[in-house]
Design a protein around this motif. Structure first.
Motif, short mmCIF file in Angstrom:
data_model
loop_
_atom_site.label_atom_id
_atom_site.label_comp_id
_atom_site.label_asym_id
_atom_site.label_seq_id
_atom_site.Cartn_x
_atom_site.Cartn_y
_atom_site.Cartn_z
N PRO A 39 0.83 -1.21 0.00
CA PRO A 39 0.00 0.00 0.00
C PRO A 39 0.86 1.25 0.00
O PRO A 39 2.00 1.25 0.49
N LYS A 40 0.32 2.33 -0.55
CA LYS A 40 1.04 3.61 -0.59
C LYS A 40 0.16 4.70 0.00
O LYS A 40 -1.06 4.62 -0.04
N PHE A 41 0.81 5.72 0.54
CA PHE A 41 0.07 6.85 1.11
C PHE A 41 0.61 8.14 0.53
O PHE A 41 1.81 8.41 0.57
N SER A 122 -6.93 2.17 3.87
CA SER A 122 -5.58 2.13 3.32
C SER A 122 -4.56 2.73 4.28
O SER A 122 -3.40 2.30 4.32
N GLN A 126 -1.50 0.68 5.77
CA GLN A 126 -0.14 1.19 5.61
C GLN A 126 0.59 1.25 6.94
O GLN A 126 1.77 0.88 7.05
N TRP A 129 1.57 -2.25 7.87
CA TRP A 129 2.71 -2.73 7.07
C TRP A 129 4.02 -2.14 7.59
O TRP A 129 5.03 -2.85 7.65
N GLN A 130 4.00 -0.88 7.97
CA GLN A 130 5.23 -0.29 8.51
C GLN A 130 5.64 -0.99 9.79
O GLN A 130 6.83 -1.23 10.03
#
Length: 431
Positions: A39-41, A122, A126, A129-130
């Protein structure tokens, strides 16, 4: 190439990533596999169309995983008040005394800073995931789907696209409502499709970020408002929110065909007067509503969590909170299994997981279906029942606080006021 792990988690969404992080913290070697990329932010982007109301209980869990600060560093909106009211006219209203039909829950009454946070899915993913990437024993395999699962008495083997193989003592299916892991395990589901669909609309409105989320009930279905965040300097004085409009499939299909200007007019006309003045519609999406429950939570060396095990009516945005509770429970039991030197897939441990989580998940299903049945029709006895229920919750602070504590994930037991109101509702005993 074959890699060996203690546990393979299929599905790297919010629940899968939380469980990977938690198990990594407990010293398990974990592979987290997902066909989707990482995922991206983008802080300058419009909000994700999918948002959740994370409870205080979920916040505590995410803090323990080290993910909460990551989430706050992106964006999350606390809400301190929650309002519910009935906009459905009573069919015998001219014969009955007029009563107030609104209930408001306030964090101040619970001595809490807030009731929860509205967070884009999302962003939560994210942040998790971090946190997972910070765990040395967690391996993330993104962009790789599962093509095969084979179980033996000693282990389970997962084959990925491209031929890579993973072995483990246990596979956790966290791959959503359409779980392929569940299908491969041969676990069936019971499913109930509701008559309504939901349309989610990302909007901008004039004014500051509000500290209240509310839901008004209409004859055709609920209308909900979830506050997000301030737009920023580029649109001074504007804030963002997520709206949810429940209605018949035909009406949702009609709304989807409208252009932005026409849809904005319909929203301002169809939502309560409490809705701020809208300035822009940024995105929209619709989806069917269904309740689904796996007939078993495990089979052999495969166990299910989150939406792979259960989906509920999204009426109060509680689905992911249940998934996080699954993750905490399974993580705790696997920690005990490891401490005891047992096989992680030992039937007694997986049975204990289901014995703890199935009743809790059924209780929330019950509560959401109760609200759905009570507020989705104009049958006089049910209309009177829901007005009495709202009146009871409004008049008795203890009852109101018990409902709030349950929604916040502080209490596990279904509040008595809900149990009493729904005891005679048809169909709920089959959950």
């Amino acid at each position: 190439m074959t890699q060996a792990f203690d546990i393979v988690i299929v599905g790297a969404g919010m629940v899968g990533a939380a469980l990977a992080t938690g198990l990594g913290q407990e010293g398990f070697s974990v592979a987290m596999v997902d066909r989707a990329p990482a995922p991206k932010f983008d802080p300058g982007s419009a909000p994700d169309i999918r948002v959740s109301a994370l409870s205080a209980g979920s916040e505590r869990y995410l803090r323990s995983l080290g993910a909460w600060d990551h989430i706050l560093n992106m964006r999350a909106t606390p809400y301190r008040r929650l309002a519910v009211w009935d906009e459905t006219p009573h069919p015998l209203s001219n014969l009955l005394p007029r009563t107030s039909n609104q209930v408001e829950f306030d964090a101040a009454g619970l001595n809490a800073p807030h009731l929860g946070h509205i967070v884009e899915n999302s962003v939560t993913q994210q942040g998790l995931w971090q946190a997972a990437q910070a765990e040395p024993s967690v391996t993330i395999l993104a962009g790789k789907g599962v093509t095969g699962i084979t179980q033996t008495d000693a282990q389970v083997k997962v084959v990925l696209e491209g031929g890579e193989e993973l072995t483990a003592a246990l596979i956790i299916g966290a791959d959503g409502a359409q779980s392929r892991v569940r299908d491969r395990a041969g676990i069936g589901v019971t499913r109930n499709q509701y008559d309504q669909q939901a349309m989610v609309i990302s909007v901008r409105y004039q004014g500051p970020v509000q500290d209240i989320t509310w839901q008004g009930f209409y004859p055709s279905g609920p209308r909900a408002f979830l506050p997000l965040y301030n737009v920023g300097a580029s649109h001074s004085g504007e804030s963002r929110a997520s709206l949810v409009w429940y209605d018949s499939p035909e009406e949702i299909a009609r709304l989807k065909t409208l252009n932005t200007e026409a849809l904005m007019v319909e929203i301002q006309k169809g939502f309560p007067a409490e809705l701020p003045q809208l300035t822009h519609i940024e995105d929209r999406a619709s989806f069917p509503i269904a309740r689904q429950h796996a007939k078993h939570y495990s089979a052999g060396r495969i166990v299910l969590v989150g939406d792979a095990a259960h989906t509920i009516n999204p009426l109060a945005g509680q689905g992911v909170n249940l998934g996080f509770q699954d993750a905490q429970c399974l993580q705790s039991l696997l920690k005990e299994a490891k401490r005891a030197g047992d096989d992680l897939a030992k039937p007694s441990w997986l049975a204990s997981y289901e014995q703890q989580r199935r009743p809790a998940n059924r209780r929330m299903m019950f509560a959401m279906d109760a609200f759905y049945h009570l507020f989705s029709n104009q049958i006089p006895p049910l209309h009177l029942l829901r007005n009495l229920g709202l009146g009871t919750v409004r008049a008795l602070p203890f009852a109101r606080n018990r409902v709030a504590r349950y929604a916040m994930g502080i209490d596990d037991e279904l509040p008595a006021v809900i149990r009493q109101l729904t005891a005679r509702l048809p169909g709920l005993s089959q959950l």
